[in-house]
Design a protein around this motif. Structure first.
Motif, short mmCIF file in Angstrom:
data_model
loop_
_atom_site.label_atom_id
_atom_site.label_comp_id
_atom_site.label_asym_id
_atom_site.label_seq_id
_atom_site.Cartn_x
_atom_site.Cartn_y
_atom_site.Cartn_z
N SER A 35 0.70 -1.17 -0.06
CA SER A 35 0.01 -0.02 -0.01
C SER A 35 0.99 1.36 -0.13
N ASP A 36 2.14 1.07 0.23
CA ASP A 36 3.04 2.37 0.11
C ASP A 36 3.28 2.72 -1.30
N HIS A 37 3.08 1.84 -2.00
CA HIS A 37 3.23 1.85 -3.65
C HIS A 37 1.94 2.20 -4.26
N VAL A 38 0.90 1.39 -3.97
CA VAL A 38 -0.31 1.40 -4.88
C VAL A 38 -1.65 2.44 -4.16
N GLY A 39 -1.33 2.67 -2.91
CA GLY A 39 -2.45 3.34 -2.27
C GLY A 39 -3.06 2.44 -1.09
N ARG A 40 -3.54 2.88 -0.27
CA ARG A 40 -4.24 2.38 0.78
C ARG A 40 -5.53 1.75 0.68
N LYS A 41 -6.57 2.28 -0.30
CA LYS A 41 -7.73 2.15 -0.38
C LYS A 41 -7.85 0.64 -1.21
N PRO A 42 -7.19 0.45 -2.36
CA PRO A 42 -7.01 -0.86 -2.99
C PRO A 42 -6.78 -2.01 -2.28
N VAL A 43 -5.71 -1.94 -1.21
CA VAL A 43 -5.32 -3.15 -0.63
C VAL A 43 -6.36 -3.38 0.52
N ILE A 44 -7.15 -2.26 1.07
CA ILE A 44 -7.99 -2.58 2.26
C ILE A 44 -8.97 -3.44 1.31
N PHE A 45 -9.42 -2.93 0.47
CA PHE A 45 -10.58 -3.63 -0.40
C PHE A 45 -10.32 -5.07 -0.88
N VAL A 46 -9.03 -5.12 -1.05
CA VAL A 46 -8.92 -6.56 -1.70
C VAL A 46 -8.89 -7.42 -0.17
N ALA A 47 -8.12 -6.95 0.84
CA ALA A 47 -8.18 -7.68 2.15
C ALA A 47 -9.70 -8.15 2.61
N LEU A 48 -10.54 -7.30 2.41
CA LEU A 48 -11.96 -7.36 2.68
C LEU A 48 -12.53 -8.49 2.01
N ILE A 49 -12.16 -8.45 0.64
CA ILE A 49 -12.93 -9.47 -0.37
C ILE A 49 -12.23 -10.98 0.05
N LEU A 50 -11.06 -11.02 0.42
CA LEU A 50 -10.34 -12.16 0.92
C LEU A 50 -11.13 -12.77 1.95
N ASN A 51 -11.40 -11.52 2.89
CA ASN A 51 -11.92 -12.26 4.31
C ASN A 51 -13.34 -12.62 4.15
N ILE A 52 -14.12 -12.08 3.19
CA ILE A 52 -15.49 -12.48 3.02
C ILE A 52 -15.49 -13.76 2.29
N VAL A 53 -14.63 -14.14 1.50
CA VAL A 53 -14.61 -15.83 0.82
C VAL A 53 -14.25 -16.60 2.06
N SER A 54 -13.33 -16.10 3.03
CA SER A 54 -12.96 -17.02 4.19
C SER A 54 -14.32 -17.30 5.18
N MET A 55 -15.04 -16.36 5.14
CA MET A 55 -16.44 -16.19 6.07
C MET A 55 -17.36 -17.37 5.24
N LEU A 56 -17.26 -17.38 3.99
CA LEU A 56 -18.15 -18.31 3.37
C LEU A 56 -17.68 -19.72 3.49
N LEU A 57 -16.21 -19.82 3.53
CA LEU A 57 -16.08 -21.18 3.50
C LEU A 57 -16.11 -21.64 5.27
N PHE A 58 -16.01 -20.70 6.16
CA PHE A 58 -16.21 -21.28 7.34
C PHE A 58 -17.78 -21.47 7.47
N ILE A 59 -18.63 -20.95 6.94
CA ILE A 59 -20.16 -21.03 6.97
C ILE A 59 -20.28 -22.40 6.46
N ASN A 60 -19.70 -22.93 5.56
CA ASN A 60 -19.91 -24.08 4.93
C ASN A 60 -18.99 -25.28 5.22
N ALA A 61 -18.31 -24.94 6.20
CA ALA A 61 -17.26 -26.07 6.69
C ALA A 61 -17.79 -27.32 7.06
#
Length: 395
Positions: free
Chosen positions: A68-94
């Motif tokens: 994020s020091d190079h590409v900006g803070r917002k895109p990195v925060i967004f991608v991290a949220l998307i990855l965690n959303i997918v992990s929540m779906l995996l937990f729900i269906n575990a």
């Protein structure tokens, strides 16, 4: 509707988002016993599920920690949220250990990505309150995740899904809202090069980082102990079968740590660190006494004292280094700090988990506790020697 939001709104969003990530990270702790009962896996597999989270988190910090020091803070925060959303779906269906391992691995990478960028963005947004919020938000997040999950396991239907549905809803809202944040750094070249696994510690911050490490290692090793061995240890010693013990212990440690952070937010970092080293050593010693005497109330009282040391040690360590980095160095510095912290969090706990199969849970925990006490007292001795050296120079 304005394209950006005020500083106060930005701070609130960043703190809530960090709370959400850390709540999600601690939510599985009270559920491990349920997963073991339902999926019939061994204690060794539980160690793997615990460890894969920390390994993937470290991988994120080592690779994308300074992105994020190079590409900006917002895109990195967004991608991290998307990855965690997918992990929540995996937990729900575990419905197997493979799902749990995949969910924890993805969650670890998402949390490692988010930890560095959110910490840096908080410092960008408010340099005065940023260090305190960086110390406070993770503890409150871990407390709310562990306690909330424990309550749902004990009293609510669908205990292995409801907590993840709740977190999923919050993350979806945050992924939409993040684009309203003002960007706090300009893009600079070197994004691909920054992905090479390395620790980006500014030269002017290196001495302070290493001086803070002994206490910080003790603090995070304590966190690993309470996230892995302590709930099983207290249940085995006291005979309690309540699912609230695991979440309750984590919540007590982190909430008392948060109280310590808020109460001493105006004190000098070195004074906070000295006091915290003493409290941590005393708290762990009392916890070992509580286990030997099978006292549940003393276990929680000891956890409060250890938690005060945990919070103060964490805040003091962060405050001693964050002011030494320039804006485009902050994500890299916080990434390096968290790499060292999470190594202390996971390696001793994984080692103790394996040793417990040979020496037993109580004997292993006694040894773990003794090492924590030695670490805390060594950190205290180092801090006192540092103060003595400063005093002799000034005279």
């Amino acid at each position: 509707m304005p394209s950006v939001i005020s500083q106060r709104s930005s701070l609130a969003f960043l703190v809530i988002t960090m709370l959400t990530f850390l709540a999600a990270s601690s939510a599985p702790t009270p559920l491990y016993q349920v997963y073991q009962d339902n999926l019939h896996f061994s204690a060794a597999m539980l160690t793997v599920i615990f460890g894969v989270y920390a390994v993937s988190l470290l991988a994120a910090l080592l690779t994308v920690g300074s992105l994020s020091d190079h590409v900006g803070r917002k895109p990195v925060i967004f991608v991290a949220l998307i990855l965690n959303i997918v992990s929540m779906l995996l937990f729900i269906n575990a419905d197997s250990t493979a799902y749990l391992i995949a969910a924890r691995a993805l969650q670890g990478f998402a949390t490692g990505t988010a930890t560095a960028v959110l910490a840096a963005t908080l410092l960008d947004t408010d340099r005065l309150r940023g260090p305190m919020l960086n110390s406070l938000a993770p503890l409150l997040g871990m407390a709310s995740g562990a306690l909330g999950s424990g309550l749902l396991v004990e009293y609510a239907p669908r205990p292995t899904q409801l907590i993840y549905f709740t977190l999923l809803g919050l993350m979806l809202l945050q992924a939409l809202y993040v684009w309203r944040l003002p960007e706090t750094v300009s893009r600079i070249p070197g994004a691909l090069k920054s992905l090479a696994p390395t620790l980006h510690v500014p030269a002017q911050a290196r001495r302070a980082l290493w001086l803070a490490m002994p206490l910080n290692v003790a603090v995070w090793a304590l966190g690993g102990f309470f996230s892995s061995l302590a709930p099983s240890l207290v249940r085995a010693a006291t005979g309690s079968t309540s699912h609230l013990i695991g979440g309750g212990l984590v919540a007590v440690v982190t909430l008392s740590g948060a109280v310590m952070i808020y109460s001493l937010r105006e004190r000098a970092a070195d004074k906070v660190m000295r006091l915290s080293a003493v409290l941590l050593a005393v708290g762990v010693a009392l916890l070992l006494v509580a286990v030997q005497s099978a006292s549940l109330w003393l276990s929680f009282a000891a956890s409060v004292i250890a938690g005060l040391g945990f919070g103060g040690g964490f805040m003091g360590s962060v405050r001693s280094i964050v002011s030494l980095a320039l804006p485009h160095e902050r994500a890299g510095l916080m990434s390096a700090f968290y790499v060292l912290s999470y190594l202390a969090f996971c390696v001793p706990a994984l080692l103790a988990g394996n040793l417990s199969r040979v020496f037993g849970l109580i004997a292993t925990s006694d040894g773990y506790g003794a090492v924590l006490i030695v670490l805390a007292l060594s950190a205290l001795a180092g801090l006192l020697l540092q103060d003595s050296a400063r005093a002799s120079v000034s005279t």
